[in-house]
Design a protein around this motif. Structure first.
Motif, PDB file in Angstrom:
ATOM      1  N   GLU A 163      69.104 -24.333  83.577  1.00  0.00           N
ATOM      2  CA  GLU A 163      70.321 -24.019  84.338  1.00  0.00           C
ATOM      3  C   GLU A 163      70.018 -23.201  85.587  1.00  0.00           C
ATOM      4  O   GLU A 163      70.911 -22.621  86.184  1.00  0.00           O
ATOM      5  N   TYR A 223      82.793 -24.432  87.160  1.00  0.00           N
ATOM      6  CA  TYR A 223      81.598 -24.067  86.403  1.00  0.00           C
ATOM      7  C   TYR A 223      81.244 -22.599  86.647  1.00  0.00           C
ATOM      8  O   TYR A 223      80.944 -21.838  85.720  1.00  0.00           O
ATOM      9  N   SER A 239      76.079 -23.609  79.335  1.00  0.00           N
ATOM     10  CA  SER A 239      77.217 -24.474  79.646  1.00  0.00           C
ATOM     11  C   SER A 239      77.264 -25.650  78.670  1.00  0.00           C
ATOM     12  O   SER A 239      76.239 -26.072  78.153  1.00  0.00           O
ATOM     13  N   MET A 261      85.120 -27.238  79.306  1.00  0.00           N
ATOM     14  CA  MET A 261      85.144 -25.861  79.810  1.00  0.00           C
ATOM     15  C   MET A 261      86.562 -25.293  79.796  1.00  0.00           C
ATOM     16  O   MET A 261      86.800 -24.189  80.271  1.00  0.00           O
ATOM     17  N   LYS A 277      81.223 -19.697  83.899  1.00  0.00           N
ATOM     18  CA  LYS A 277      79.988 -18.966  83.604  1.00  0.00           C
ATOM     19  C   LYS A 277      80.238 -17.468  83.635  1.00  0.00           C
ATOM     20  O   LYS A 277      79.741 -16.709  82.805  1.00  0.00           O
ATOM     21  N   SER A 330      79.553 -30.680  80.930  1.00  0.00           N
ATOM     22  CA  SER A 330      79.835 -30.024  82.198  1.00  0.00           C
ATOM     23  C   SER A 330      78.557 -29.821  83.012  1.00  0.00           C
ATOM     24  O   SER A 330      78.555 -29.959  84.242  1.00  0.00           O
ATOM     25  N   TYR A 331      77.477 -29.502  82.321  1.00  0.00           N
ATOM     26  CA  TYR A 331      76.187 -29.369  83.001  1.00  0.00           C
ATOM     27  C   TYR A 331      75.853 -30.675  83.722  1.00  0.00           C
ATOM     28  O   TYR A 331      75.474 -30.703  84.886  1.00  0.00           O
TER      29      TYR A 331
END
Lengths: 543, 156, 48
Positions: A505, A151, A163, A79, A155, A167-168
């Protein structure tokens, strides 16, 4: 290379992790030697004191610090550099967790907290031990908040883009950790601390055990998920393949969040005060959490086979030969995966309601989690460290270190085969876990266990040598290896794989269902414990 | 979400196996009474040693080939320390703790349960084979945990 | 023509699915191991 400041944060977490691993391993070696009757400890050190140190430093500290460090590195890689607030919160978390670790270690070494890492009431440690644990937990929460914050900002800045898979998974892992640790935080803050200080004189044992195991089972998934992250995201790149399916990987993690928490009763199957119907209900839920692991098994083999066929492998199993067995970044996690087969089978047996009577609190259980956390998870973590440590310190994994890493993995596997194998067998005979050397006044059955305990000591010695080798490799990679650029292996998704549905998500949805399942599985039996509970117990210091 | 045909086959076989496991243990538990020990009776742990029936720990004959063992677990011993029954007897163990959590296990049998202070734990077992059975504590209870055991003699 | 197209598509698909036969056999092996070990401990439970 990721942002230098993030690399530093990650490296600090990893350092404490390996330090804890080293001290915990010394305790482990001594335990196997004591239990086999090989040595007697000098008077001032107790077997159970070592056992407490081993459990706390390895099961709680080594794992948590490694996981947080690994997740920070991957988040920064996928990210982008951490934003200011997340990074600062991360450091605050590090300071709190490290303070807690040092405090807990001191009180264990002072013999003021010989209650093992499960600290079952009414054995009562010094209040400082519980305060120390709170610092570790709350510090890890700060890390969770910091990762979620990163996160969230990402976003927003990317207009709600899908994502990155890593990272998810990191966000999911920390969500699982946070929900799980609410239980252990509640029992420490509301029960253990007031009771050990003396503000209240009694503790409700069953409630404390239930809150502990509400945490204790998802804890094992908190160890496992980062290993799965390596398998799903890192391994495909290392073997020259592609991620089998982004959507299915995310779905597996969703299922872990839903089903790994409302299942704590399967650790309490043989306890009075919980009705067998609620136990059975949670056994059924426990079986649900096996499904995402079955999915993972398929995905992994599919990645191997697809990659192998692209390289031209033929026949049903030709792809096995073209896997990079000589690359420790693959070999160590791969041995972990293979060991997960017997580990998982053992886990299903443990959770099978009355079958638990065969193995509960025997050495079988110790053998079991030395296959899960101490082999599957640990070997995967070692495999990660071999590239992550030089990556973060701006050095390279040399062919020589790669070779030593492979030797380390083989030693670990052999040592564990001896130790855990003997534990499984002698556990089925009935030898209890968490017990110092004893022959129960030369009872013939207990005498039959002694050779197996010797095999455990042989395994334990090999494992300790493997740890020394590991520490040498990690130290070399961190401080001595040639300067250079390493890769952070991140797999790409197979082109033909289906796109990822955005519902995966939808955090409100999944956390909501998770909470609902927890309420269904726990509210009534928990209410019964409070309503019909016996008078509480005072504290005891029997060590 | 698309799933590969083989993955569907694998997951369905897995689901079927897990369901069969659950059915086996479920039927054994609910139709044949093989439940894990889950007794709900409570007791004041501080008064346990003076509360009937635990004020007189003993083995008594309660029927034809049927015995009841009233036992106390305390660091680091079980009482009574000597028990004898004839072969073929069914023994109903009723155990509670006066101090910390203990375990109650007879190796090579399915007798295995937790003894939590404040609760009464119950389990039954039929001893078909003669011999000296080891009853041991399998939950860490303190520095003398490894000596906490007694024997039950089954006479031929 | 359309029919031919469909036929080829089907063939391609079958070939692609077959590519994972090794995977299917491997996981089934894992499953067999789980079933056998569970069965063994269940028999031990029954025999005690």
């Amino acid at each position: 290379m990721i942002d230098k400041r993030d690399a530093k944060l990650s490296l600090f977490f990893l350092s404490i992790s390996f330090l804890a691993l080293f001290i915990g391993a010394i305790a482990g070696l001594l335990q196997t030697l004591v239990r086999s009757g090989t040595i007697e400890l000098p008077l001032s050190i107790g077997y159970y004191q070592l056992l407490t140190a081993h459990g706390v430093l390895l099961a709680l500290i080594f794992t948590t610090f490694f996981i947080v460090g690994f997740l920070y590195a991957g988040i920064s890689k996928t990210m982008g550099a951490l934003y200011d607030v997340p990074r600062r919160t991360g450091w605050l978390g590090f300071v709190m967790m490290t303070f807690g670790t040092i405090l807990a270690t001191i009180f264990i070494l002072l013999n003021k907290a010989t209650v093992l890492y499960t600290f079952y009431a009414p054995l009562q440690a010094s209040p400082w031990f519980y305060v120390a644990l709170v610092h570790v937990v709350v510090g890890s929460w700060l890390c969770a908040f910091s990762m979620w914050n990163q996160y969230y900002i990402w976003k927003k800045k990317t207009n709600n883009k899908l994502s990155p898979l890593f990272s998810y998974m990191a966000v999911m892992t920390m969500a699982l950790w946070f929900i799980a640790t609410l239980g252990v935080a509640a029992t420490i803050l509301l029960q253990f601390i007031p009771w050990s200080i003396g503000w209240v004189d009694k503790i409700d044992i069953l409630i404390s055990r239930t809150l502990f195991w509400y945490f204790g089972h998802p804890l094992v998934y908190f160890w496992l998920l980062p290993a799965y992250m390596c398998w799903y995201v890192v391994i495909p790149k290392i073997i020259g393949g592609k991620i089998f399916s982004d959507a299915l990987a995310r779905l597996a993690f969703v299922l872990f969040l839903l089903f790994s928490i409302p299942v704590g009763f399967h650790h309490q199957l043989l306890e009075p005060g919980i009705s067998h119907s609620w136990k059975f209900f949670q056994v059924v839920l426990t079986f649900m959490v096996i499904v995402p692991s079955l999915m993972t098994a398929f995905s992994m083999f599919a990645v191997f086979e697809t990659a192998g066929r692209k390289k031209g492998a033929r026949g049903l199993f030709g792809w096995v030969k073209v896997l990079p067995w000589k690359d420790v970044r693959f070999f160590a996690p791969m041995m972990g995966m293979l060991i997960f087969v017997p580990a998982g089978a053992g886990g299903i047996i443990n959770a099978s309601h009355q079958l638990n009577q065969v193995i509960h609190n025997t050495l079988w259980v110790t053998g079991h989690f030395h296959l899960t956390v101490a082999s599957t998870v640990a070997l995967t973590f070692f495999g990660i460290a071999y590239w992550l440590v030089p990556y973060l310190s701006g050095r390279t994994l040399t062919p020589q270190m790669n070779k030593l890493g492979i030797i380390q993995t083989i030693m670990w596997t052999i040592g564990m085969a001896f130790m855990s194998g003997a534990m499984h067998v002698v556990g089925l005979f009935g030898a209890p876990r968490r017990t110092a050397y004893t022959t129960y006044s030369d009872h013939p059955q207990a005498l039959d266990w002694v050779p197996y305990q010797a095999a455990m000591a042989i395994g334990g010695t090999i494992l300790f040598l493997a740890i020394l080798l590991l520490i040498y490799i990690i130290g070399y990679l961190a401080f001595k290896a040639p300067i250079g650029e390493m890769d952070f292996p991140l797999g790409e998704v197979e082109e033909k794989a289906t796109s990822t549905p955005i519902i995966l998500e939808n955090w409100k949805l999944w956390v909501g269902i998770s909470a609902a399942l927890i309420f269904i599985a726990y509210t009534l039996p928990f209410w019964h414990m409070i309503e019909h509970g016996p008078p509480g117990s005072p504290g005891y210091k029997f060590w | 979400m698309h799933m590969h045909k083989y993955e569907k086959i694998w997951l369905w076989s897995g689901a079927v196996c897990l369901t069969v496991f659950l059915l086996i243990v479920g039927v054994s538990a609910y139709a044949m009474g093989n439940q894990p020990p889950s007794h709900m009776e409570t007791i004041d742990p501080k008064e346990a040693a003076v509360t009937a029936p635990f004020d007189k720990p003993r083995m008594t004959k309660v029927g034809d080939q049927e015995y009841e063992a009233i036992m106390l677990a305390q660091a680091f011993t079980f009482t009574p320390s000597k028990m004898t029954v004839p072969k073929g007897s069914t023994v109903h163990f009723k155990v509670t703790s006066t101090d910390v959590v203990h375990g109650f296990q007879i190796p090579s049998t399915n007798v295995n349960m937790m003894v939590t202070p404040g609760y009464v734990s119950k389990i039954s077992y039929t001893f078909e084979e003669p011999g000296k059975y080891l009853i041991l504590c399998n939950e860490y209870c303190g520095v003398g945990h490894q000596v906490m055991a007694v024997t039950l003699e089954v006479m031929s | 023509m359309a029919q031919l197209q469909r036929k080829t598509n089907k063939k391609v698909k079958v070939k692609k699915e077959n590519e994972l036969l090794g995977t299917l056999l491997s996981v089934m092996g894992v499953g067999l191991f789980i079933v056998l070990s569970w069965g063994a401990v269940y028999l031990l439970y029954l025999s005690r």
